[in-house]
Design a protein around this motif. Structure first.
Motif, PDB file in Angstrom:
ATOM      1  N   ALA A   7     -40.136  62.163  13.666  1.00 24.98           N
ATOM      2  CA  ALA A   7     -40.236  63.943  13.475  1.00 24.98           C
ATOM      3  C   ALA A   7     -39.750  65.026  12.327  1.00 24.98           C
ATOM      4  CB  ALA A   7     -39.661  63.866  14.984  1.00 24.98           C
ATOM      5  N   SER A   8     -39.696  63.830  11.182  1.00 23.91           N
ATOM      6  CA  SER A   8     -39.228  63.967  10.116  1.00 23.91           C
ATOM      7  C   SER A   8     -40.779  65.097   9.136  1.00 23.91           C
ATOM      8  CB  SER A   8     -38.364  63.146   9.221  1.00 23.91           C
ATOM      9  OG  SER A   8     -38.016  64.035   7.853  1.00 23.91           O
ATOM     10  N   VAL A   9     -40.308  66.017   8.499  1.00 20.55           N
ATOM     11  CA  VAL A   9     -41.315  66.212   7.127  1.00 20.55           C
ATOM     12  C   VAL A   9     -40.334  66.641   6.151  1.00 20.55           C
ATOM     13  CG1 VAL A   9     -42.977  68.179   6.613  1.00 20.55           C
ATOM     14  CG2 VAL A   9     -42.621  67.732   9.131  1.00 20.55           C
ATOM     15  N   CYS A  10     -41.144  66.705   4.762  1.00 20.25           N
ATOM     16  CA  CYS A  10     -40.119  66.280   3.677  1.00 20.25           C
ATOM     17  C   CYS A  10     -41.375  66.882   2.429  1.00 20.25           C
ATOM     18  CB  CYS A  10     -39.215  65.066   3.216  1.00 20.25           C
ATOM     19  SG  CYS A  10     -38.196  65.227   1.641  1.00 20.25           S
ATOM     20  N   ASN A  11     -41.000  68.087   2.293  1.00 21.11           N
ATOM     21  CA  ASN A  11     -41.522  68.120   0.439  1.00 21.11           C
ATOM     22  C   ASN A  11     -40.700  67.921  -0.755  1.00 21.11           C
ATOM     23  OD1 ASN A  11     -43.897  69.454  -0.369  1.00 21.11           O
ATOM     24  ND2 ASN A  11     -41.587  70.798  -1.600  1.00 21.11           N
ATOM     25  N   LEU A  12     -42.003  66.691  -1.174  1.00 22.01           N
ATOM     26  CA  LEU A  12     -41.462  66.105  -2.763  1.00 22.01           C
ATOM     27  C   LEU A  12     -41.933  66.955  -3.970  1.00 22.01           C
ATOM     28  CD1 LEU A  12     -41.429  62.672  -1.637  1.00 22.01           C
ATOM     29  CD2 LEU A  12     -39.717  64.107  -1.906  1.00 22.01           C
ATOM     30  N   VAL A  13     -41.003  67.430  -4.269  1.00 21.33           N
ATOM     31  CA  VAL A  13     -41.603  68.609  -5.279  1.00 21.33           C
ATOM     32  C   VAL A  13     -41.438  67.152  -6.973  1.00 21.33           C
ATOM     33  CG1 VAL A  13     -41.340  70.244  -6.967  1.00 21.33           C
ATOM     34  CG2 VAL A  13     -40.437  70.848  -4.795  1.00 21.33           C
ATOM     35  N   GLY A  60     -50.393  65.337   1.343  1.00 17.74           N
ATOM     36  CA  GLY A  60     -49.574  64.585   1.971  1.00 17.74           C
ATOM     37  C   GLY A  60     -49.957  62.716   2.457  1.00 17.74           C
ATOM     38  N   LEU A  61     -48.663  62.666   2.592  1.00 18.08           N
ATOM     39  CA  LEU A  61     -48.218  60.539   3.509  1.00 18.08           C
ATOM     40  C   LEU A  61     -47.548  60.360   4.742  1.00 18.08           C
ATOM     41  CD1 LEU A  61     -48.224  58.361   1.468  1.00 18.08           C
ATOM     42  CD2 LEU A  61     -46.777  58.585   0.175  1.00 18.08           C
ATOM     43  N   LEU A  62     -48.163  59.849   5.333  1.00 18.86           N
ATOM     44  CA  LEU A  62     -47.198  59.200   6.582  1.00 18.86           C
ATOM     45  C   LEU A  62     -46.689  58.026   6.511  1.00 18.86           C
ATOM     46  CD1 LEU A  62     -49.732  59.884   9.072  1.00 18.86           C
ATOM     47  CD2 LEU A  62     -47.667  61.116   8.676  1.00 18.86           C
ATOM     48  N   ASP A  63     -45.737  57.829   5.807  1.00 16.62           N
ATOM     49  CA  ASP A  63     -44.898  56.620   6.519  1.00 16.62           C
ATOM     50  C   ASP A  63     -44.708  55.820   7.446  1.00 16.62           C
ATOM     51  OD1 ASP A  63     -42.651  57.828   8.208  1.00 16.62           O
ATOM     52  OD2 ASP A  63     -40.295  57.277   6.498  1.00 16.62           O
ATOM     53  N   HIS A  64     -43.835  54.649   7.743  1.00 14.69           N
ATOM     54  CA  HIS A  64     -44.203  53.454   8.995  1.00 14.69           C
ATOM     55  C   HIS A  64     -43.810  54.114  10.388  1.00 14.69           C
ATOM     56  CE1 HIS A  64     -40.535  52.095   7.346  1.00 14.69           C
ATOM     57  NE2 HIS A  64     -40.317  52.542   8.290  1.00 14.69           N
ATOM     58  N   ASP A  65     -42.859  54.806  10.462  1.00 19.82           N
ATOM     59  CA  ASP A  65     -43.073  55.707  11.329  1.00 19.82           C
ATOM     60  C   ASP A  65     -43.408  56.811  11.780  1.00 19.82           C
ATOM     61  OD1 ASP A  65     -40.392  53.912  12.242  1.00 19.82           O
ATOM     62  OD2 ASP A  65     -39.243  55.317  10.226  1.00 19.82           O
ATOM     63  N   GLY A  66     -44.040  57.310  10.148  1.00 18.35           N
ATOM     64  CA  GLY A  66     -45.286  59.267  11.214  1.00 18.35           C
ATOM     65  C   GLY A  66     -44.113  59.813  10.524  1.00 18.35           C
ATOM     66  N   ASN A  67     -43.477  59.782   9.906  1.00 25.18           N
ATOM     67  CA  ASN A  67     -42.378  60.688   9.141  1.00 25.18           C
ATOM     68  C   ASN A  67     -43.633  61.591   7.994  1.00 25.18           C
ATOM     69  OD1 ASN A  67     -39.879  60.849  10.514  1.00 25.18           O
ATOM     70  ND2 ASN A  67     -39.781  59.186   9.563  1.00 25.18           N
ATOM     71  N   TYR A  68     -44.004  62.472   7.909  1.00 22.92           N
ATOM     72  CA  TYR A  68     -45.010  63.572   6.751  1.00 22.92           C
ATOM     73  C   TYR A  68     -43.625  63.138   5.296  1.00 22.92           C
ATOM     74  CZ  TYR A  68     -48.453  66.257   5.544  1.00 22.92           C
ATOM     75  OH  TYR A  68     -49.816  67.072   4.292  1.00 22.92           O
ATOM     76  N   TRP A  69     -45.146  63.426   4.467  1.00 18.03           N
ATOM     77  CA  TRP A  69     -44.136  63.723   2.819  1.00 18.03           C
ATOM     78  C   TRP A  69     -44.967  64.426   2.381  1.00 18.03           C
ATOM     79  CZ3 TRP A  69     -39.427  62.086   2.514  1.00 18.03           C
ATOM     80  CH2 TRP A  69     -38.831  60.839   2.685  1.00 18.03           C
ATOM     81  N   ASN A  70     -45.234  65.849   2.406  1.00 13.27           N
ATOM     82  CA  ASN A  70     -45.938  66.044   1.316  1.00 13.27           C
ATOM     83  C   ASN A  70     -45.561  66.415  -0.159  1.00 13.27           C
ATOM     84  OD1 ASN A  70     -47.592  68.551   1.220  1.00 13.27           O
ATOM     85  ND2 ASN A  70     -46.028  69.769   0.479  1.00 13.27           N
ATOM     86  N   ILE A  71     -46.063  66.089  -1.478  1.00 10.69           N
ATOM     87  CA  ILE A  71     -45.586  65.982  -2.495  1.00 10.69           C
ATOM     88  C   ILE A  71     -46.939  67.132  -3.279  1.00 10.69           C
ATOM     89  CG2 ILE A  71     -46.485  64.276  -4.717  1.00 10.69           C
ATOM     90  CD1 ILE A  71     -46.796  62.154  -1.830  1.00 10.69           C
ATOM     91  N   ASP A  72     -45.695  68.049  -3.612  1.00 15.25           N
ATOM     92  CA  ASP A  72     -46.011  68.651  -4.227  1.00 15.25           C
ATOM     93  C   ASP A  72     -45.909  69.461  -5.759  1.00 15.25           C
ATOM     94  OD1 ASP A  72     -46.782  71.816  -4.156  1.00 15.25           O
ATOM     95  OD2 ASP A  72     -45.715  72.627  -2.617  1.00 15.25           O
TER      96      ASP A  72
END
Length: 134
Positions: free
Chosen positions: A75-81, A117-129
């Motif tokens: 259920a998580s979304v994280c933006n990685l700058v 965008g990338l999904l991990d094994h749990d389905g969390n979304y990692w936006n790489i920006d």
């Protein structure tokens, strides 16, 4: 290094897999507190993202607190700058090598920078920006 003042938080169904994924993305482990009777359970972990970012995580515990939707894995979304457009592709590649799935191919949004965008094994979304915001 500055101590983070804001932490992204998430729960994991497999903390060791999540830790390996975070390390592949470029996070630095600061603390991992494991259950003394079952070291596969992580009660609390802290990771540093670049100079000012932070992330905390813990294993799914199945307690009452986790009935809230924001504690569900995936259920998580994280933006990685990241520091450059080239780093978007590099971090995406490392994330895929660590078991992530591409959710959004690299692109150049109209406001600038590069994103993917990338999904991990749990389905969390990692936006790489590469766009740092204003």
């Amino acid at each position: 290094m500055t101590t983070p003042q804001l932490y992204h938080c998430l729960r994991s169904t497999d903390a060791d897999r999540t830790i390996a994924f975070l390390t592949a993305l470029g996070f630095t482990e600061k603390l991992v507190f494991r259950d003394p009777e079952d070291p596969t359970i992580v009660h609390h972990a802290q990771f540093q993202w670049r100079d000012h970012g932070g992330l905390m995580l813990g294993s799914v515990r199945g307690d009452e607190e986790e009935t809230a939707p924001w504690f569900r894995p995936g259920a998580s979304v994280c933006n990685l700058v990241v520091p450059s457009d080239e780093q978007v592709d590099e971090v995406l590649r490392r994330g895929v090598e660590a078991g992530g799935r591409v959710a959004a191919e690299p692109s150049e949004p109209p406001h600038g920078g590069r994103t993917a965008g990338l999904l991990d094994h749990d389905g969390n979304y990692w936006n790489i920006d590469s766009y740092p915001g204003e």
